[in-house]
Write a protein that holds these residues in place. Structure first.
Motif, PDB file in Angstrom:
ATOM      1  N   LYS A 115      38.718  11.492  65.406  1.00 39.02           N
ATOM      2  CA  LYS A 115      38.227  10.325  66.149  1.00 39.02           C
ATOM      3  C   LYS A 115      37.292  10.754  67.290  1.00 39.02           C
ATOM      4  CE  LYS A 115      40.616   7.109  63.948  1.00 39.02           C
ATOM      5  NZ  LYS A 115      41.834   6.496  64.456  1.00 39.02           N
ATOM      6  N   VAL A 116      36.360   9.845  67.615  1.00 41.31           N
ATOM      7  CA  VAL A 116      35.366  10.107  68.662  1.00 41.31           C
ATOM      8  C   VAL A 116      35.429   9.012  69.724  1.00 41.31           C
ATOM      9  CG1 VAL A 116      32.878  10.257  69.178  1.00 41.31           C
ATOM     10  CG2 VAL A 116      33.800  11.328  67.104  1.00 41.31           C
ATOM     11  N   ALA A 117      35.412   9.421  70.998  1.00 44.97           N
ATOM     12  CA  ALA A 117      35.265   8.499  72.129  1.00 44.97           C
ATOM     13  C   ALA A 117      33.952   8.825  72.829  1.00 44.97           C
ATOM     14  CB  ALA A 117      36.433   8.640  73.099  1.00 44.97           C
ATOM     15  N   HIS A 118      33.182   7.791  73.146  1.00 45.27           N
ATOM     16  CA  HIS A 118      31.883   7.990  73.794  1.00 45.27           C
ATOM     17  C   HIS A 118      31.894   7.363  75.191  1.00 45.27           C
ATOM     18  CE1 HIS A 118      27.231   7.229  73.778  1.00 45.27           C
ATOM     19  NE2 HIS A 118      27.568   8.265  74.523  1.00 45.27           N
ATOM     20  N   VAL A 119      31.747   8.204  76.190  1.00 43.84           N
ATOM     21  CA  VAL A 119      31.651   7.755  77.581  1.00 43.84           C
ATOM     22  C   VAL A 119      30.179   7.497  77.897  1.00 43.84           C
ATOM     23  CG1 VAL A 119      32.023   8.395  80.001  1.00 43.84           C
ATOM     24  CG2 VAL A 119      33.724   9.016  78.265  1.00 43.84           C
TER      25      VAL A 119
END
Length: 365
Positions: A115-119
């Protein structure tokens, strides 16, 4: 225990991830992080003291994937990050901003079913000639969790079909760093050397190819700024390459002071006390807004429109003739005051970590 790989590829990325690391360290033993520097940008100022100033550990690994063309750099980052992820599997890859590393690591993570989280998700300039815009679009098209800086960014994501439950409006981690470091700003040597006084000088930064690579345009910009800046000193921390171009064009003036690039604490000391800033940077428009310093942006578009609607920033465009009326407005005392931007309060990273723990508790990983 939630395992996170945090990606940084350039100096501004570390400013953005520093408060996230602090928030993780203060949240108990629920998150374990690995800090990965892709090495996208080599910066001689990023020594041990740089990490000490930000109060973060040195990276666990430097992939040393800098240099080469855009395609070569992207390929190097992807190949080396894939190996890193195989050797150190993680639950989540957290990327920030819009550099090549942001996009490249997001692609690698998704292909390895991570999974990827983008700030700073959802930011858009609408200008596809900017490499950063391509990076933003690609990253957000394959991101799982979107941490946003503004309602404008939220709407950009909604309009592209992102579900509401994947959008987390948290604020701006760069402002977390600014507010934490503001009491520690350091007077640079040039302050005394140039006998600078509060609100009696201008700060300049120019680095975008549209401004610095077209020599005639650069000369005209500089001539207009010099001609219409009253009797104020112009402090210009300038990249050596740009300095060489300016010298070749014969751009010089007793009030124009081209100095070496400054560290974060020294540069923001100057910005905070300047009468105004003339720039083509995106990040500086955020910092001037929070510090209430008038800002003139020499670009035709911005990915941070909230710095204009709420803040002290005005988009002048790239026509040198726009500088004179803007300077007249500044010296007449008619520049807008600006107001606070919602959630740009120094608590963004705490909100990010809170949401990460909630996502983790929902067993989405």
């Amino acid at each position: 225990m939630l395992k996170i790989s945090i990606i940084a590829g350039a100096r501004p990325n570390f400013m953005k991830i520093a408060p996230i690391i602090h928030a993780i360290q203060n949240s108990g033993n629920y998150i374990k992080f690995r800090l990965i520097h892709t090495g996208q940008h080599y910066d001689k100022k990023m020594s041990g003291s740089f990490f000490e100033q930000l109060e973060i550990p040195e990276p666990d690994v430097n992939l040393e994937a800098g240099g080469g063309s855009q395609a070569e750099q992207t390929a190097n980052i992807m190949v080396r990050f894939e190996k890193e992820l195989h050797e150190n599997p993680t639950d989540l890859v957290l990327v920030v901003g819009d550099v090549t590393s942001t996009m490249a690591c997001a692609v690698v993570a998704q292909k390895l079913h991570t999974k990827v989280a983008h700030v700073e998700a959802g930011i858009r300039s609408g200008d596809w000639s900017m490499p950063e815009e391509i990076n933003r679009l690609v990253t957000d098209s394959i991101t799982n969790y979107f941490f946003t800086t503004s309602e404008i960014a939220n709407n950009n994501l909604r309009s592209s079909g992102i579900e509401e439950e994947r959008i987390f409006y948290v604020g701006n981690t760069m402002i977390d760093t600014l507010l934490k470091q503001r009491p520690r700003f350091q007077q640079p040597e040039i302050w005394k050397k140039l006998n600078l006084k509060d609100k009696e000088y201008l700060v300049m930064t120019l680095h975008r190819p549209a401004n610095v690579d077209q020599e005639e345009k650069l000369k005209e910009l500089m001539d207009e700024i010099i001609a219409h800046s009253g009797n104020l000193p112009l402090v210009f921390p300038v990249h050596p390459r740009t300095a060489k171009i300016l010298q070749g064009l014969g751009v010089s003036h007793p009030r124009l002071h081209m100095v070496e690039p400054l560290g974060y604490l020294e540069f923001n000391y100057l910005v905070e006390r300047a009468k105004a800033v003339v720039t083509d940077s995106g990040g500086i428009t955020e910092e001037t807004t929070v510090m209430g310093v008038p800002c003139m942006t020499l670009r035709d578009n911005t990915e941070r429109p909230e710095t204009m609607t709420f803040g002290t920033n005005e988009l002048l465009g790239t026509n040198p003739k726009a500088i004179k009326p803007a300077m007249e407005k500044l010296f007449a005392g008619e520049w807008k005051q600006g107001k606070k931007i919602p959630l740009w309060d120094g608590k963004t990273a705490k909100r990010i970590v809170k949401y990460l723990l909630e996502i983790s508790n929902n067993k989405e990983f």
